[in-house]
Design a protein around this motif. Structure first.
Motif, PDB file in Angstrom:
ATOM      1  N   GLU A  17       8.455 -30.902   4.123  1.00 61.28           N
ATOM      2  CA  GLU A  17       8.329 -29.581   4.635  1.00 61.28           C
ATOM      3  C   GLU A  17       9.210 -29.025   5.584  1.00 61.28           C
ATOM      4  N   LEU A  18       9.272 -30.009   6.509  1.00 63.88           N
ATOM      5  CA  LEU A  18      10.032 -29.581   7.779  1.00 63.88           C
ATOM      6  C   LEU A  18      11.545 -29.649   7.338  1.00 63.88           C
ATOM      7  N   ASN A  19      12.123 -30.132   6.180  1.00 65.89           N
ATOM      8  CA  ASN A  19      13.476 -29.949   5.650  1.00 65.89           C
ATOM      9  C   ASN A  19      13.515 -28.538   5.182  1.00 65.89           C
ATOM     10  N   GLY A  20      12.659 -28.090   4.581  1.00 68.73           N
ATOM     11  CA  GLY A  20      12.607 -26.690   4.088  1.00 68.73           C
ATOM     12  C   GLY A  20      12.566 -25.622   5.543  1.00 68.73           C
ATOM     13  N   VAL A  21      12.031 -26.018   6.213  1.00 67.67           N
ATOM     14  CA  VAL A  21      12.024 -24.967   7.496  1.00 67.67           C
ATOM     15  C   VAL A  21      13.247 -25.234   8.284  1.00 67.67           C
ATOM     16  N   MET A  22      13.783 -26.500   8.192  1.00 65.57           N
ATOM     17  CA  MET A  22      15.061 -26.577   8.833  1.00 65.57           C
ATOM     18  C   MET A  22      16.318 -25.674   8.210  1.00 65.57           C
ATOM     19  N   ARG A  23      16.127 -25.601   6.667  1.00 69.03           N
ATOM     20  CA  ARG A  23      16.954 -24.857   5.907  1.00 69.03           C
ATOM     21  C   ARG A  23      16.739 -23.433   6.064  1.00 69.03           C
ATOM     22  N   LEU A  24      15.694 -22.884   6.189  1.00 68.09           N
ATOM     23  CA  LEU A  24      15.245 -21.650   6.722  1.00 68.09           C
ATOM     24  C   LEU A  24      16.296 -21.100   8.026  1.00 68.09           C
ATOM     25  N   ILE A  25      16.049 -22.141   9.003  1.00 70.12           N
ATOM     26  CA  ILE A  25      16.506 -22.040  10.255  1.00 70.12           C
ATOM     27  C   ILE A  25      17.894 -21.834  10.092  1.00 70.12           C
ATOM     28  N   ARG A  26      18.509 -22.763   9.652  1.00 69.56           N
ATOM     29  CA  ARG A  26      20.089 -22.876   9.244  1.00 69.56           C
ATOM     30  C   ARG A  26      20.327 -21.472   8.459  1.00 69.56           C
ATOM     31  N   LEU A  27      19.757 -21.141   7.657  1.00 69.66           N
ATOM     32  CA  LEU A  27      20.208 -19.559   6.998  1.00 69.66           C
ATOM     33  C   LEU A  27      20.110 -18.613   8.044  1.00 69.66           C
ATOM     34  N   TRP A  28      19.065 -18.634   8.758  1.00 65.03           N
ATOM     35  CA  TRP A  28      18.925 -17.486   9.870  1.00 65.03           C
ATOM     36  C   TRP A  28      20.166 -17.625  10.893  1.00 65.03           C
ATOM     37  N   VAL A  29      20.359 -18.643  11.229  1.00 61.14           N
ATOM     38  CA  VAL A  29      21.449 -18.779  12.319  1.00 61.14           C
ATOM     39  C   VAL A  29      22.930 -18.409  11.752  1.00 61.14           C
ATOM     40  N   VAL A  30      22.909 -18.864  10.466  1.00 57.25           N
ATOM     41  CA  VAL A  30      24.344 -18.424   9.827  1.00 57.25           C
ATOM     42  C   VAL A  30      24.428 -16.888   9.842  1.00 57.25           C
ATOM     43  N   THR A  31      23.200 -16.391   9.164  1.00 53.88           N
ATOM     44  CA  THR A  31      23.268 -14.887   9.043  1.00 53.88           C
ATOM     45  C   THR A  31      23.576 -14.248  10.671  1.00 53.88           C
ATOM     46  N   VAL A  32      22.982 -14.525  11.586  1.00 49.00           N
ATOM     47  CA  VAL A  32      23.055 -14.223  12.785  1.00 49.00           C
ATOM     48  C   VAL A  32      24.468 -14.339  13.427  1.00 49.00           C
ATOM     49  N   PHE A  33      25.036 -15.448  13.162  1.00 50.13           N
ATOM     50  CA  PHE A  33      26.434 -15.760  13.472  1.00 50.13           C
ATOM     51  C   PHE A  33      27.354 -14.708  12.691  1.00 50.13           C
ATOM     52  N   LEU A  34      27.147 -14.450  11.048  1.00 50.49           N
ATOM     53  CA  LEU A  34      27.721 -13.506  10.512  1.00 50.49           C
ATOM     54  C   LEU A  34      27.740 -12.131  11.229  1.00 50.49           C
ATOM     55  N   ILE A  35      26.638 -11.854  11.366  1.00 51.37           N
ATOM     56  CA  ILE A  35      26.172 -10.477  11.921  1.00 51.37           C
ATOM     57  C   ILE A  35      26.961 -10.009  13.404  1.00 51.37           C
ATOM     58  N   HIS A  36      27.140 -11.400  14.112  1.00 52.01           N
ATOM     59  CA  HIS A  36      27.769 -11.233  15.372  1.00 52.01           C
ATOM     60  C   HIS A  36      29.102 -10.884  15.263  1.00 52.01           C
ATOM     61  N   TRP A  37      29.939 -11.604  14.266  1.00 50.36           N
ATOM     62  CA  TRP A  37      31.235 -11.358  14.349  1.00 50.36           C
ATOM     63  C   TRP A  37      31.446 -10.050  13.367  1.00 50.36           C
ATOM     64  N   VAL A  38      30.758  -9.608  12.545  1.00 50.52           N
ATOM     65  CA  VAL A  38      30.855  -8.233  11.934  1.00 50.52           C
ATOM     66  C   VAL A  38      30.800  -7.176  12.950  1.00 50.52           C
ATOM     67  N   ALA A  39      29.850  -7.229  13.967  1.00 47.71           N
ATOM     68  CA  ALA A  39      29.476  -6.488  15.243  1.00 47.71           C
ATOM     69  C   ALA A  39      30.878  -6.552  16.204  1.00 47.71           C
ATOM     70  N   CYS A  40      31.416  -7.456  16.572  1.00 44.49           N
ATOM     71  CA  CYS A  40      32.657  -7.810  17.277  1.00 44.49           C
ATOM     72  C   CYS A  40      33.790  -6.926  16.596  1.00 44.49           C
ATOM     73  N   PHE A  41      34.023  -7.236  15.501  1.00 46.94           N
ATOM     74  CA  PHE A  41      35.046  -6.253  14.707  1.00 46.94           C
ATOM     75  C   PHE A  41      34.908  -5.100  14.569  1.00 46.94           C
ATOM     76  N   TRP A  42      33.573  -4.622  14.557  1.00 45.23           N
ATOM     77  CA  TRP A  42      33.391  -3.215  14.545  1.00 45.23           C
ATOM     78  C   TRP A  42      33.716  -2.637  15.967  1.00 45.23           C
ATOM     79  N   HIS A  43      33.132  -3.185  17.023  1.00 45.74           N
ATOM     80  CA  HIS A  43      33.526  -2.620  18.165  1.00 45.74           C
ATOM     81  C   HIS A  43      34.923  -2.753  18.463  1.00 45.74           C
ATOM     82  N   MET A  44      35.782  -3.808  17.877  1.00 45.61           N
ATOM     83  CA  MET A  44      37.283  -3.597  18.327  1.00 45.61           C
ATOM     84  C   MET A  44      37.783  -2.451  17.608  1.00 45.61           C
ATOM     85  N   MET A  45      37.126  -2.327  16.503  1.00 42.01           N
ATOM     86  CA  MET A  45      37.778  -0.965  15.804  1.00 42.01           C
ATOM     87  C   MET A  45      37.557   0.372  16.284  1.00 42.01           C
ATOM     88  N   GLY A  46      36.444   0.402  17.181  1.00 39.73           N
ATOM     89  CA  GLY A  46      36.021   1.505  17.612  1.00 39.73           C
ATOM     90  C   GLY A  46      36.798   1.730  18.946  1.00 39.73           C
TER      91      GLY A  46
END
Length: 135
Positions: A17-46
């Motif tokens: 079960e911990l492997n599944g939890v780690m996969r969920l955490i990894r998915l969350w981290v990747v999503t947060v990382f993607l949101i960060h880069w989208v936000a940085c580029f949005w700021h740069m455009m502004g």
């Protein structure tokens, strides 16, 4: 990110079960990382408009005198709302470049949500099958 999580799993010897939890955490981290880069580029455009420098989302929202952190938080808010939902419309693209980028982010967001839902379903199925196997 994937390599870091793989090394951590091998180091700690995570299974079940911990492997599944780690996969969920990894998915969350990747999503947060993607949101960060989208936000940085949005700021740069502004801040550095390609077209009319007097019409950007930063200027329309009167944020040009605010701190970098405040503008980043606003960008992060926009990126999260645009990637993971349909957006709220309180921060909107003003010029053509921002509108094209918004379209790209909305399309990317639909892929992110679809991929995330698929991954979450797969993880829950894996956890369920491992639980049933133990019984």
């Amino acid at each position: 990110i994937g390599q870091a999580f793989s090394r951590f799993k091998n180091f700690v010897k995570i299974s079940g079960e911990l492997n599944g939890v780690m996969r969920l955490i990894r998915l969350w981290v990747v999503t947060v990382f993607l949101i960060h880069w989208v936000a940085c580029f949005w700021h740069m455009m502004g801040v550095h408009s390609i077209g009319d420098p007097d019409e950007t989302w930063v200027i329309v929202n009167n944020l040009e005198t605010f701190s970098l952190m405040t503008r980043y938080v606003k960008s992060l808010y926009w990126a999260t709302a645009t990637l993971l939902t349909v957006g709220y419309g309180d921060i909107v693209p003003v010029n053509n470049g921002e509108q094209v980028y918004s379209i790209f982010v909305m399309l990317l967001g639909s892929a992110v949500v679809g991929f995330s839902m698929n991954q979450i379903g797969d993880i829950l199925q894996q956890i369920n099958s491992e639980t049933n196997y133990k019984e």
